[in-house]
Structure formats: C-alpha cells, structure tokens
Design an enzyme around this catalytic site. Structure first.
Site, PDB file in Angstrom:
ATOM      1  N   SER A 104      41.062  33.111  37.508  1.00  0.00           N
ATOM      2  CA  SER A 104      42.024  33.709  38.446  1.00  0.00           C
ATOM      3  C   SER A 104      42.339  32.813  39.642  1.00  0.00           C
ATOM      4  O   SER A 104      43.514  32.675  40.009  1.00  0.00           O
ATOM      5  CB  SER A 104      41.498  35.068  38.920  1.00  0.00           C
ATOM      6  OG  SER A 104      41.290  35.929  37.831  1.00  0.00           O
ATOM      7  N   GLU A 108      32.907  33.873  46.283  1.00  0.00           N
ATOM      8  CA  GLU A 108      31.960  33.669  45.190  1.00  0.00           C
ATOM      9  C   GLU A 108      30.532  33.645  45.745  1.00  0.00           C
ATOM     10  O   GLU A 108      30.245  32.893  46.673  1.00  0.00           O
ATOM     11  CB  GLU A 108      32.265  32.354  44.460  1.00  0.00           C
ATOM     12  CG  GLU A 108      31.275  31.970  43.388  1.00  0.00           C
ATOM     13  CD  GLU A 108      31.016  33.063  42.372  1.00  0.00           C
ATOM     14  OE1 GLU A 108      29.835  33.302  42.068  1.00  0.00           O
ATOM     15  OE2 GLU A 108      31.992  33.670  41.891  1.00  0.00           O
ATOM     16  N   HIS A 135      44.883  38.415  33.345  1.00  0.00           N
ATOM     17  CA  HIS A 135      45.670  37.293  33.846  1.00  0.00           C
ATOM     18  C   HIS A 135      47.152  37.461  33.576  1.00  0.00           C
ATOM     19  O   HIS A 135      47.980  36.918  34.315  1.00  0.00           O
ATOM     20  CB  HIS A 135      45.121  35.987  33.279  1.00  0.00           C
ATOM     21  CG  HIS A 135      43.783  35.638  33.843  1.00  0.00           C
ATOM     22  ND1 HIS A 135      42.800  34.977  33.142  1.00  0.00           N
ATOM     23  CD2 HIS A 135      43.241  35.920  35.070  1.00  0.00           C
ATOM     24  CE1 HIS A 135      41.736  34.836  33.909  1.00  0.00           C
ATOM     25  NE2 HIS A 135      41.980  35.404  35.072  1.00  0.00           N
ATOM     26  N   HIS A 164      35.782  38.048  43.403  1.00  0.00           N
ATOM     27  CA  HIS A 164      34.741  37.477  42.543  1.00  0.00           C
ATOM     28  C   HIS A 164      35.366  36.311  41.780  1.00  0.00           C
ATOM     29  O   HIS A 164      35.695  36.422  40.612  1.00  0.00           O
ATOM     30  CB  HIS A 164      34.189  38.538  41.588  1.00  0.00           C
ATOM     31  CG  HIS A 164      33.479  39.655  42.274  1.00  0.00           C
ATOM     32  ND1 HIS A 164      34.144  40.659  42.945  1.00  0.00           N
ATOM     33  CD2 HIS A 164      32.151  39.922  42.415  1.00  0.00           C
ATOM     34  CE1 HIS A 164      33.257  41.501  43.467  1.00  0.00           C
ATOM     35  NE2 HIS A 164      32.047  41.074  43.155  1.00  0.00           N
ATOM     36  N   ASP A 195      37.400  42.075  40.980  1.00  0.00           N
ATOM     37  CA  ASP A 195      37.029  41.785  39.593  1.00  0.00           C
ATOM     38  C   ASP A 195      35.528  41.502  39.490  1.00  0.00           C
ATOM     39  O   ASP A 195      35.120  40.395  39.163  1.00  0.00           O
ATOM     40  CB  ASP A 195      37.854  40.594  39.108  1.00  0.00           C
ATOM     41  CG  ASP A 195      37.502  40.153  37.704  1.00  0.00           C
ATOM     42  OD1 ASP A 195      36.991  40.982  36.930  1.00  0.00           O
ATOM     43  OD2 ASP A 195      37.720  38.970  37.388  1.00  0.00           O
ATOM     44  N   ASP A 244      29.872  37.854  49.925  1.00  0.00           N
ATOM     45  CA  ASP A 244      30.165  39.127  49.275  1.00  0.00           C
ATOM     46  C   ASP A 244      31.660  39.415  49.327  1.00  0.00           C
ATOM     47  O   ASP A 244      32.212  39.700  50.384  1.00  0.00           O
ATOM     48  CB  ASP A 244      29.376  40.227  49.980  1.00  0.00           C
ATOM     49  CG  ASP A 244      29.572  41.595  49.356  1.00  0.00           C
ATOM     50  OD1 ASP A 244      30.320  41.710  48.371  1.00  0.00           O
ATOM     51  OD2 ASP A 244      28.969  42.555  49.858  1.00  0.00           O
ATOM     52  N   GLY A 245      32.305  39.366  48.180  1.00  0.00           N
ATOM     53  CA  GLY A 245      33.738  39.618  48.132  1.00  0.00           C
ATOM     54  C   GLY A 245      34.104  41.048  48.453  1.00  0.00           C
ATOM     55  O   GLY A 245      35.189  41.318  48.995  1.00  0.00           O
TER      56      GLY A 245
END
Length: 275
Positions: free
Chosen positions: A99, A117, A18, A41, A163, A143-144
């Site tokens: 995030s 997500e 971060h 994610h 991530d 699905d990211g």
C-alpha cells in the site's frame, strides 16, 4: 505478533484492497488541493515474491500471479496490473508493491504520506523500497492506531487506510476506535478499513459497532472465496469505507466479483452495499 505480510503479499485479499486503494487515490488526487494519506500498518513497502516466506505460502502465485496471467482482467484491476508491472521493470513477476509503495507512486507535489510501522526492520525496508515521489514521505515507527487520529488534518482532503494483521483480539475494537477518532478530527476524511472474513458474527459485530456510533455514509464490499463455515480459515476479505466517493462502488463490485469467480471456490460470493 508473529504476523509478517511477506507470507501474504499479493494474495487475493491484496487484490481487492489495492483495487480499492488505487481507485481512491485516483479520485482524490484528481481534485485540487493537497492530500494527506495515512497508512496505519504500512509493512515493508515492496515484497520479494521469490523470497522464502512468499514461496512457502504460495499465496502470491494463487493471487497476483493468476491476475497477471489472466486475459480477462476487468477494468477495476487494470491500475493494479499496471502498478505491478512498474514495480517489475525486468518483466518477470518478482516484486509485489504494498500500500505505501502504491500511494507514494500516486502522490503529487504538496501531497503527503504518513506510513506507520511497528517493526523497526520493516520500517527501514519501507524507507529503502518506496519509489521516488513528488509528495512528502514520512515513516513513523509506532502505533498506527494512535497515529492516525493524532495526525489527521482537521481540514482538507485526507485518506486513511486501516489495515492491521488481526492477530490480536483487540484489533477489531482498535480499528473501530481509530476510524471514529479520524472522523472526529476530520468528518470529511475518507477511511478504508480492511478486514479478514472468518465467521459472520465477528464481521457483523464489527459493523454493528460502527453503526452504533452514528457514522457517515459507509460502503461495504465483501469477497467471500468460500462459505463462512470454518472460522479458523480466512474465508474472504472485506473493505469498509467511510465517506466513499460514488466512483468507488462499481470498482469494488467488479474487483470482488472477478476475485471470487476466478480465485474462489463453490459457494463463494461477492457483495457490495451501503450502510
């Protein structure tokens, strides 16, 4: 997958990740033109550190708890400290912003956040927890890895955070493919990939895979809390950033060094270099 970030929110790896994300957001929102941010994610957005999962792991207490109590926190971690205070208006440390929360708070009019997500319940929690934002917020239940390349704008400023939980054996390969797909769509996009550091060969193999694809400039930052001698443990974390602005390197160097020196064990090491 059994992974839930509620167990790990606010741990040492979140501090490094971060710090890097906030530095990129400051740099990229400081320029003209709209910014698209894609979080592959996203998780739940805001994490209750008083909840059962957070209390069971104790990782937040050993991470963000230590940072918030420190009187020598470096400038690189100051934006995160301020953000955590905003997420806890009552003063006590109860919530940790993920995030997408940090990104939403940084958006300007005309900017956009696409938060991906897989878990429907976390996606619903994400929608509820995000702070008011000037920009456009979109939550994608899906699905990211696939969404990021597909939704990357062909032109204009774009920041992609990859991530994944790295519980599946193919998360490393999928992260490389997503990185390559985003850059194929927009060669100027800034892409930050977060990785756990367990053993050196797995990490080196990931970097070799990226280098084999003739990538743009890459900045690598490592925070090794202990020697990489036990591959069953998360011994540290790394950020691999494509097309990094020059301002990112000193921020990550300072954030990694503080994290290792204050939260690590003997034999830990902070390293930042370019490919």
């Amino acid at each position: 997958m059994n992974y839930r970030h509620h167990f790990h929110a606010g741990n040492f790896a979140d501090l490094v990740k971060h710090a890097g994300l906030l530095a990129l957001l400051t740099e990229m929102t400081g320029k003209g033109g709209p910014l698209t941010v894609i979080d592959t994610h996203a998780g739940a957005g805001l994490y209750d550190l008083g909840g059962e999962m957070a209390r069971k792991s104790g990782e937040a207490e050993a991470g963000i708890g230590r940072l918030m109590a420190a009187d020598d926190a470096p400038a690189a971690l100051a934006p995160l400290v301020r953000a955590v205070r905003r997420a806890n208006p009552g003063g006590a440390l109860r919530f940790y912003p993920g995030s997408p929360w940090l990104t939403a708070a940084a958006l300007r009019q005309g900017d956009k956040l696409i938060a991906c997500e897989l878990r429907p319940e976390d996606a619903q929690g994400l929608k509820r927890s995000l702070p008011p934002a000037q920009g456009l917020l979109e939550t994608v239940v899906g699905d990211g890895f696939a969404t990021a390349p597909a939704r990357t704008p062909a032109k204009g400023a774009c920041l992609v955070l990859i991530d994944p939980p790295f519980e599946r054996g193919d998360d490393y390969a999928q992260s490389r493919r997503a990185l390559a797909g985003v850059l194929a769509r927009n060669p100027a996009a800034v892409v930050m990939v977060w990785l756990p550091l367990k053993d050196l060969e797995t990490f080196d193999a990931f970097l070799r895979g990226i280098e084999a694809g003739d990538p743009p400039p890459i900045l690598v930052a490592e925070a090794r809390l202990r020697p990489l001698s036990d591959p069953m443990k998360m011994n540290g974390c790394a950020l691999v950033t494509a097309n990094p602005p020059a301002s990112l390197q000193p921020v990550l160097a300072e954030a990694c060094q503080w994290t290792v020196s204050h939260l690590g064990q003997p034999g830990g090491e902070a390293r930042v270099w370019r490919i």
